[in-house]
Scaffold this motif. Structure first.
Motif, PDB file in Angstrom:
ATOM      1  N   LEU A  39       0.812  -1.210   0.000  1.00  0.00           N
ATOM      2  CA  LEU A  39       0.000   0.000   0.000  1.00  0.00           C
ATOM      3  C   LEU A  39       0.850   1.266   0.000  1.00  0.00           C
ATOM      4  CD1 LEU A  39      -2.667  -1.132   2.617  1.00  0.00           C
ATOM      5  CD2 LEU A  39      -3.084  -0.746   0.186  1.00  0.00           C
ATOM      6  N   ASP A  40       2.152   1.109  -0.056  1.00  0.00           N
ATOM      7  CA  ASP A  40       3.076   2.225  -0.034  1.00  0.00           C
ATOM      8  C   ASP A  40       3.501   2.556  -1.464  1.00  0.00           C
ATOM      9  OD1 ASP A  40       5.182   4.030   0.361  1.00  0.00           O
ATOM     10  OD2 ASP A  40       5.765   3.068   2.240  1.00  0.00           O
ATOM     11  N   ALA A  41       3.294   3.780  -1.882  1.00  0.00           N
ATOM     12  CA  ALA A  41       3.548   4.175  -3.274  1.00  0.00           C
ATOM     13  C   ALA A  41       5.005   4.028  -3.689  1.00  0.00           C
ATOM     14  CB  ALA A  41       3.100   5.621  -3.490  1.00  0.00           C
ATOM     15  N   GLN A  42       5.915   3.875  -2.740  1.00  0.00           N
ATOM     16  CA  GLN A  42       7.319   3.733  -3.087  1.00  0.00           C
ATOM     17  C   GLN A  42       7.617   2.400  -3.779  1.00  0.00           C
ATOM     18  OE1 GLN A  42      10.272   5.288  -0.161  1.00  0.00           O
ATOM     19  NE2 GLN A  42       8.486   5.584   1.152  1.00  0.00           N
ATOM     20  N   GLY A  43       6.740   1.413  -3.609  1.00  0.00           N
ATOM     21  CA  GLY A  43       6.906   0.146  -4.314  1.00  0.00           C
ATOM     22  C   GLY A  43       8.072  -0.696  -3.852  1.00  0.00           C
ATOM     23  N   GLY A  44       8.428  -0.608  -2.593  1.00  0.00           N
ATOM     24  CA  GLY A  44       9.579  -1.347  -2.078  1.00  0.00           C
ATOM     25  C   GLY A  44       9.425  -2.853  -2.126  1.00  0.00           C
ATOM     26  N   SER A  61      -7.388   1.930  -8.446  1.00  0.00           N
ATOM     27  CA  SER A  61      -8.693   1.611  -9.029  1.00  0.00           C
ATOM     28  C   SER A  61      -9.380   0.468  -8.299  1.00  0.00           C
ATOM     29  CB  SER A  61      -8.542   1.250 -10.514  1.00  0.00           C
ATOM     30  OG  SER A  61      -7.836   0.030 -10.671  1.00  0.00           O
ATOM     31  N   ALA A  62      -8.583  -0.397  -7.680  1.00  0.00           N
ATOM     32  CA  ALA A  62      -9.166  -1.542  -6.975  1.00  0.00           C
ATOM     33  C   ALA A  62     -10.012  -1.118  -5.786  1.00  0.00           C
ATOM     34  CB  ALA A  62      -8.057  -2.486  -6.518  1.00  0.00           C
ATOM     35  N   PHE A  63      -9.764   0.072  -5.267  1.00  0.00           N
ATOM     36  CA  PHE A  63     -10.545   0.520  -4.118  1.00  0.00           C
ATOM     37  C   PHE A  63     -11.937   0.981  -4.534  1.00  0.00           C
ATOM     38  CE2 PHE A  63      -6.116   1.061  -2.790  1.00  0.00           C
ATOM     39  CZ  PHE A  63      -6.135   0.252  -1.674  1.00  0.00           C
ATOM     40  N   TYR A  64     -12.118   1.246  -5.798  1.00  0.00           N
ATOM     41  CA  TYR A  64     -13.442   1.604  -6.312  1.00  0.00           C
ATOM     42  C   TYR A  64     -14.215   0.373  -6.788  1.00  0.00           C
ATOM     43  CZ  TYR A  64     -11.811   6.439  -6.277  1.00  0.00           C
ATOM     44  OH  TYR A  64     -11.329   7.676  -5.901  1.00  0.00           O
ATOM     45  N   LYS A  65     -13.470  -0.613  -7.312  1.00  0.00           N
ATOM     46  CA  LYS A  65     -14.111  -1.818  -7.826  1.00  0.00           C
ATOM     47  C   LYS A  65     -13.338  -3.030  -7.329  1.00  0.00           C
ATOM     48  CE  LYS A  65     -15.961  -3.866 -12.069  1.00  0.00           C
ATOM     49  NZ  LYS A  65     -16.040  -3.756 -13.555  1.00  0.00           N
ATOM     50  N   LEU A  84       0.365  -8.031  -4.332  1.00  0.00           N
ATOM     51  CA  LEU A  84      -0.504  -7.001  -4.902  1.00  0.00           C
ATOM     52  C   LEU A  84       0.319  -5.720  -4.898  1.00  0.00           C
ATOM     53  CD1 LEU A  84      -3.224  -6.191  -6.016  1.00  0.00           C
ATOM     54  CD2 LEU A  84      -4.097  -6.008  -3.692  1.00  0.00           C
ATOM     55  N   PRO A  85       0.951  -5.395  -6.025  1.00  0.00           N
ATOM     56  CA  PRO A  85       1.952  -4.319  -6.038  1.00  0.00           C
ATOM     57  C   PRO A  85       1.335  -2.939  -5.989  1.00  0.00           C
ATOM     58  CG  PRO A  85       1.668  -5.211  -8.242  1.00  0.00           C
ATOM     59  CD  PRO A  85       0.813  -6.050  -7.334  1.00  0.00           C
ATOM     60  N   SER A  86       2.143  -1.998  -5.574  1.00  0.00           N
ATOM     61  CA  SER A  86       1.724  -0.592  -5.582  1.00  0.00           C
ATOM     62  C   SER A  86       2.183   0.063  -6.874  1.00  0.00           C
ATOM     63  CB  SER A  86       2.327   0.149  -4.387  1.00  0.00           C
ATOM     64  OG  SER A  86       3.702   0.386  -4.596  1.00  0.00           O
ATOM     65  N   ASP A  87       1.669   1.242  -7.126  1.00  0.00           N
ATOM     66  CA  ASP A  87       2.159   2.086  -8.212  1.00  0.00           C
ATOM     67  C   ASP A  87       1.916   3.538  -7.833  1.00  0.00           C
ATOM     68  OD1 ASP A  87      -0.536   2.776  -8.940  1.00  0.00           O
ATOM     69  OD2 ASP A  87      -0.672   0.952 -10.148  1.00  0.00           O
ATOM     70  N   GLN A  88       2.193   4.447  -8.738  1.00  0.00           N
ATOM     71  CA  GLN A  88       2.135   5.869  -8.399  1.00  0.00           C
ATOM     72  C   GLN A  88       0.723   6.367  -8.076  1.00  0.00           C
ATOM     73  OE1 GLN A  88       4.919   7.872  -7.934  1.00  0.00           O
ATOM     74  NE2 GLN A  88       5.763   5.801  -8.011  1.00  0.00           N
ATOM     75  N   SER A  89      -0.303   5.602  -8.461  1.00  0.00           N
ATOM     76  CA  SER A  89      -1.665   6.032  -8.142  1.00  0.00           C
ATOM     77  C   SER A  89      -1.925   6.040  -6.639  1.00  0.00           C
ATOM     78  CB  SER A  89      -2.685   5.135  -8.846  1.00  0.00           C
ATOM     79  OG  SER A  89      -2.664   3.820  -8.326  1.00  0.00           O
ATOM     80  N   LEU A  90      -1.097   5.319  -5.877  1.00  0.00           N
ATOM     81  CA  LEU A  90      -1.292   5.277  -4.428  1.00  0.00           C
ATOM     82  C   LEU A  90      -0.730   6.505  -3.719  1.00  0.00           C
ATOM     83  CD1 LEU A  90      -0.638   1.521  -3.538  1.00  0.00           C
ATOM     84  CD2 LEU A  90      -2.777   2.665  -4.122  1.00  0.00           C
ATOM     85  N   ARG A  91      -0.085   7.386  -4.461  1.00  0.00           N
ATOM     86  CA  ARG A  91       0.390   8.621  -3.843  1.00  0.00           C
ATOM     87  C   ARG A  91      -0.768   9.457  -3.296  1.00  0.00           C
ATOM     88  NH1 ARG A  91       5.543  10.262  -4.381  1.00  0.00           N
ATOM     89  NH2 ARG A  91       6.909   9.088  -5.796  1.00  0.00           N
TER      90      ARG A  91
END
Length: 248
Positions: A39-44, A61-65, A84-91
């Motif tokens: 859940l961390d946008a840094q993607g560690g 987007s997964a939090f909406y659907k 379940l990887p993070s990406d920049q959308s989690l910023r």
């Protein structure tokens, strides 16, 4: 299924390292079907597990659907461990949860995963905000790594106060003394003052090698004292989960 949040009010305490190591031990060592949710946008987590960063920005987007969740999950090279990887959308995750409105959205999503996983381990972004409220509502157990400096600064007390203020019922906290260097006087004094004794993860070059090798510690240095410390921590978590399940 048990949901474990690896959470800290501030960064730089080894949170992602612990999340990856514990997820690996859950899957490889204990045979649990394990999902590591970054859940961390840094993607560690992706980096440490030697996975390519996701292309695009779909994680939020997964939090909406909720049905989008399974499409985003990827297998790792370790049997039984998915990410379940993070990406920049989690910023903007705090804003995302504010827009959704429900404080239980993350909890609903973890229940959706219950049929497929025995353990969900969440690498949580630091901070006390709308995202942390979602994590607290979803987790069965909060693992809170604290360096001796953080502990002296009262970080754990702040987290406990926040839990009491906003959540009448909250998951139990398992604090972990992380990045312990017994050569330092402050660290020795902090360790001696702890009662009851917490799980301890030492500061060690082998732990730092996880970022160089891009692999869990137990996969390349299972013989080492830091690896044994991680195993003791994992066992403490499993004992806590068993206690919680016996009360249900």
């Amino acid at each position: 299924m048990a949901v474990i949040g690896v959470f800290s009010a501030k960064g730089g305490v080894g949170k992602t390292t612990l999340a990856v190591e514990l997820a690996w031990r859950s899957a490889v060592g204990s045979g649990h079907r394990t999902l590591l949710w970054d859940l961390d946008a840094q993607g560690g987590c992706s980096y440490l597990l030697r996975l390519e960063e996701p292309t695009g920005s779909r994680a939020a987007s997964a939090f909406y659907k909720t049905s989008n969740l399974r499409d985003l999950i990827v297998d790792t090279r370790f049997a039984g461990l998915s990410l379940l990887p993070s990406d920049q959308s989690l910023r903007n995750l705090v804003l995302t949860f504010s827009r959704i409105g429900s404080p239980y959205r993350l909890a609903q999503q973890t229940k959706f995963l219950a049929a497929n996983y025995d353990r969900v381990i969440m690498d949580c972004p630091p901070g006390l905000n709308a995202t942390s409220e979602q994590i607290i509502a979803a987790a069965d157990l909060l693992l809170v790594p604290l360096s001796p400096t953080c502990l002296k600064a009262g970080t754990l007390d702040k987290i406990r106060s926040e839990l009491i203020r906003h959540h009448r019922r909250h998951p139990p906290i398992l604090p972990v003394l992380s990045m312990l260097d017994i050569r330092r006087r402050l660290h020795r004094e902090t360790l001696a003052a702890l009662e009851p004794r917490w799980p301890v993860v030492p500061m060690n070059s082998l732990v730092e090698q996880m970022a160089v090798r891009r692999a869990p510690l137990g996969s390349f240095a299972s013989w080492s004292e830091p690896s044994r410390a991680m195993e003791r921590l994992f066992n403490a978590i499993e004992v806590k989960i068993a206690e919680l399940e016996s009360r249900q």
